[in-house]
Design an enzyme around this catalytic site. Sequence first.
Site, PDB file in Angstrom:
ATOM      1  N   ARG A 105     -10.160  32.998  -4.223  1.00 17.73           N
ATOM      2  CA  ARG A 105     -11.936  33.330  -3.884  1.00 17.73           C
ATOM      3  C   ARG A 105     -11.808  33.820  -2.650  1.00 17.73           C
ATOM      4  O   ARG A 105     -10.466  33.280  -1.366  1.00 17.73           O
ATOM      5  CB  ARG A 105     -12.171  32.044  -3.703  1.00 17.73           C
ATOM      6  CG  ARG A 105     -12.511  31.929  -5.259  1.00 17.73           C
ATOM      7  CD  ARG A 105     -13.249  29.887  -4.713  1.00 17.73           C
ATOM      8  NE  ARG A 105     -12.993  29.083  -4.164  1.00 17.73           N
ATOM      9  CZ  ARG A 105     -13.970  28.409  -3.731  1.00 17.73           C
ATOM     10  NH1 ARG A 105     -15.224  28.056  -4.842  1.00 17.73           N
ATOM     11  NH2 ARG A 105     -13.728  27.411  -2.797  1.00 17.73           N
ATOM     12  N   THR A 109     -17.929  34.444  -0.271  1.00 18.95           N
ATOM     13  CA  THR A 109     -19.111  34.713  -1.088  1.00 18.95           C
ATOM     14  C   THR A 109     -18.448  34.226  -2.292  1.00 18.95           C
ATOM     15  O   THR A 109     -19.310  33.930  -3.028  1.00 18.95           O
ATOM     16  CB  THR A 109     -18.696  36.798  -1.855  1.00 18.95           C
ATOM     17  OG1 THR A 109     -17.430  36.160  -2.262  1.00 18.95           O
ATOM     18  CG2 THR A 109     -19.218  37.782  -0.926  1.00 18.95           C
ATOM     19  N   ASP A 201      -8.668  21.932  -0.675  1.00 16.33           N
ATOM     20  CA  ASP A 201      -8.060  22.943  -1.412  1.00 16.33           C
ATOM     21  C   ASP A 201      -6.012  22.787  -1.909  1.00 16.33           C
ATOM     22  O   ASP A 201      -5.225  23.094  -1.487  1.00 16.33           O
ATOM     23  CB  ASP A 201      -7.238  23.881  -0.115  1.00 16.33           C
ATOM     24  CG  ASP A 201      -7.518  24.874  -0.372  1.00 16.33           C
ATOM     25  OD1 ASP A 201      -5.853  25.819  -1.271  1.00 16.33           O
ATOM     26  OD2 ASP A 201      -7.824  26.021   0.090  1.00 16.33           O
ATOM     27  N   ASP A 204      -3.441  24.927  -1.025  1.00 12.21           N
ATOM     28  CA  ASP A 204      -2.831  24.646   0.694  1.00 12.21           C
ATOM     29  C   ASP A 204      -1.682  23.525   0.720  1.00 12.21           C
ATOM     30  O   ASP A 204      -1.312  22.959   1.069  1.00 12.21           O
ATOM     31  CB  ASP A 204      -3.974  24.300   1.790  1.00 12.21           C
ATOM     32  CG  ASP A 204      -4.053  25.301   1.532  1.00 12.21           C
ATOM     33  OD1 ASP A 204      -3.398  26.451   1.382  1.00 12.21           O
ATOM     34  OD2 ASP A 204      -5.813  25.738   2.565  1.00 12.21           O
TER      35      ASP A 204
END
Length: 213
Positions: A105, A109, A201, A204
């Site tokens: 991603r 945006t 995340d 991560d």
Amino acid sequence: MFANLTVVDHPLIQHKLSILRTRTTPPREFKPLVSEIAMLMAYEATKELPLEEVEIDTPLEKTRGRHVAGKKVALVPILRAGLGMVDSIAQLIPNARVGHIGLYRNHDTLEPVDYYFKVPGNESDRFFFVLDPMLATGGSAVQAVNALKRAGAKRIRFLCLVAAPEGVTRMLSTHPDVMIYAAALDRGLNQQGYILPGLGDAGDRLFGTEGIP
Ligand code: PRP
Ligand code: URA
């Protein structure tokens, strides 16, 4: 609540998901938990897999049994975080083929950027299971399904751990034929597109890259 969503809320899954959500759970615990939840969810998501009749020799006599047509299954993780869901499902279906879709991603945006696509040669009756722990805006999931359909895939399911209503709605309006299996449907997204309450995340936390640009 959504025609395209099954929340697999087995107690074992909910227990493991709560540990996964916990901020202090380190990658060495996070990784096996993702894997275990994926395996438990696969039990539900593969309920309608086709079976083939086979002849078996038991120690006593010949009989007929049924095998999952594993070669007709493709597991397709979305890189990176989807990788954490592959191995445990592949243990259940050892003959499954594995494809990979590379997407990330764009942080500004929130739109997916694709960088890799390699899936097993398509048989029109193959079952594709797209794997990604997070369904947030739905941009990555929709793009992955677009690419699979362009490659000829007809039967596609999406397995995730945490889904946001925004992502489920986007999939429903774009690909109503794609059923979604999730361990939880969360409240929504924050301004950066992270799921709330979510688990942070996923990539991560799986790979221990938090903080590395
Ligand atoms: C995360 C996640 C999904 C995507 C979900 O990947 O694993 O692929 O975001 O967000 P969306 O529904 O809004 O598209 P990310 O882009 O962080 O890439 P990574 O797995 O390589 O870290
Ligand atoms: N991607 C993640 O890894 N986590 C989120 O909450 C949203 C997108």
